[in-house]
Design an enzyme around this catalytic site. Structure first.
Site, mmCIF file in Angstrom:
data_model
loop_
_atom_site.group_PDB
_atom_site.id
_atom_site.type_symbol
_atom_site.label_atom_id
_atom_site.label_comp_id
_atom_site.label_asym_id
_atom_site.label_seq_id
_atom_site.Cartn_x
_atom_site.Cartn_y
_atom_site.Cartn_z
ATOM 1 N N ALA A 59 101.286 156.941 -0.282
ATOM 2 C CA ALA A 59 100.536 156.479 0.904
ATOM 3 C C ALA A 59 99.009 156.537 0.708
ATOM 4 C CB ALA A 59 100.976 157.271 2.136
ATOM 5 N N LYS A 73 108.868 149.162 -3.590
ATOM 6 C CA LYS A 73 110.034 149.007 -4.448
ATOM 7 C C LYS A 73 110.759 150.341 -4.526
ATOM 8 C CE LYS A 73 109.300 151.342 -7.561
ATOM 9 N NZ LYS A 73 108.950 152.756 -7.803
ATOM 10 N N ASP A 129 113.759 153.277 -9.592
ATOM 11 C CA ASP A 129 112.360 153.696 -9.536
ATOM 12 C C ASP A 129 111.494 153.012 -10.584
ATOM 13 O OD1 ASP A 129 110.891 155.694 -7.842
ATOM 14 O OD2 ASP A 129 110.034 155.995 -9.822
#
Ligand code: NAP
Length: 329
Positions: free
Chosen positions: A16, A97, A182
């Site tokens: 973030a 993603k 990932d």
């Protein structure tokens, strides 16, 4: 639409603050609010980057704030429900993603965005980096002839302590962890970009972590006309993050392909040419979202939703070969 784009963030974790800074760097908008399931996490993020308003409930943020778009930055398992929540509140979404856990969830999110006529995109930031844009141009103009082969590894050693593994985003099946969703997602998106289609045949091998997610995998894709991709992902071993695109008339080498700033093109009878590009960063994908919103587009032509769904389909096929399901799938 406001003069500057007013963003909300769902998920107050590690990525973030990077998004917050990149958005500031564009000069086109800012994060005006962030929400977490935990007010403590939200406040920690606020202290770190100085967001105006933070919330311990996503719904409260969506109800109280006047937002132009929401960045979804939670662990993979939550993307589906978070995206649907925002779309149902009438808000465009940029979803980290991997887009969702699987193809079915991805299709539902895409369908809902279509029904609501709202912008939706997977945050495949690598697709928008200037070096990647240059590669697409080179391939399109036939600089290396027809692309026959892609090699792309994304293997990074990052071992958390064994005690925390079951709660670690990378290792937890509950959080839809694993190196494929990932890291492998970047290589698969790259293959999708280079070949412009999903593979017709997929073969693979994997090693599983004791928690039940893939930790190291190799996958081999076949495309019509004998074209192939050899890809790998791992979070227990380190490999050079190089992509090599081999065509009938030349080769493009991309050092550190997920965040490339440079590429080298080698062609028979010519000296290798290294092309330096503008720095990579989230700024490029964010500007693309703003461009699409200004133009009233509901998807990006550079990272279209059908490609996101194809990427999820390919990852489903790999996980099926490994017998790997996430809880609740
Ligand atoms: N583009 C990139 O370069 C890049 C790099 C790293 C990660 N990512 C992607 O960004 C997303 C978030 O990654 P991150 O590294 O920021 O993850 P993170 O810090 O581990 O977690 C992000 C958020 O997910 C939720 N979450 C994580 N673990 C949880 C748990 N055990 N129980 C309940 N909720 C949990 C929390 O949301 P709340 O705060 O809302 O409760 C948390 O703040 C993922 O999709 C990841 O693949 C992208």
């Amino acid at each position: 639409m406001s003069e500057k784009f007013r963003w909300g963030v769902i998920g107050c974790g590690q990525i973030a603050p990077k998004f917050f800074q990149a958005l500031e760097n564009t000069g086109e908008g800012g994060v005006v609010a962030a929400a977490s399931k935990s007010m403590h996490r939200a406040k920690r993020l606020q202290k770190k980057v100085g967001i105006e308003h933070v919330y311990g409930s996503y719904e409260e943020m969506l109800e109280r704030e006047k937002l132009d778009a929401v960045y979804i930055a939670t662990s993979h398992n939550f993307h589906y429900e978070n995206a649907k929540l925002c779309l149902n509140y009438g808000l465009p979404v940029l979803i980290e993603k991997a887009f969702t856990r699987n193809q079915k969830e991805a299709e539902e999110v895409v369908d809902l965005a279509g029904q609501k006529n709202l912008f939706c995109m997977e945050a495949m930031w690598t697709r928008f980096n200037p070096a990647t844009v240059k590669i697409r141009e080179l391939i399109a103009e036939g600089a290396i002839g027809e692309v026959k082969h892609l090699k792309a590894d994304f293997c990074v050693k990052m071992q958390p302590s064994i005690k925390t593994m079951p709660w670690n985003r990378m290792y937890s099946p509950r959080l839809a962890g694993g190196a494929l969703l990932d890291l492998g997602v970047y290589s698969i998106a790259y293959a999708q970009m280079v070949f412009g289609q999903r593979p017709v045949r997929v073969s693979s091998s994997t090693q599983m972590a004791w928690t039940g997610v893939d930790k190291t995998s190799e996958y081999h894709f076949e495309y019509p006309g004998g074209r192939r991709a050899d890809l790998s992902s791992s979070f227990v071993e380190e490999r050079p993050r190089v992509a090599v695109i081999t065509g009938t008339r030349g080769i493009i080498r991309v050092p550190h392909f997920p965040g490339a700033d440079q590429l080298t093109i080698t062609r028979p009878g010519r000296a290798p040419e290294t092309i330096e590009c503008e720095p990579n960063g989230f700024e490029h994908e964010i500007r693309e979202v703003h461009r699409c919103l200004r133009e009233g587009r509901i998807e990006s032509p550079i990272m279209p939703l059908n490609e996101t769904v194809e990427i999820m389909r390919t990852m489903d096929a790999l996980r099926a070969q490994w017998g790997m399901k996430y809880p609740g799938e």
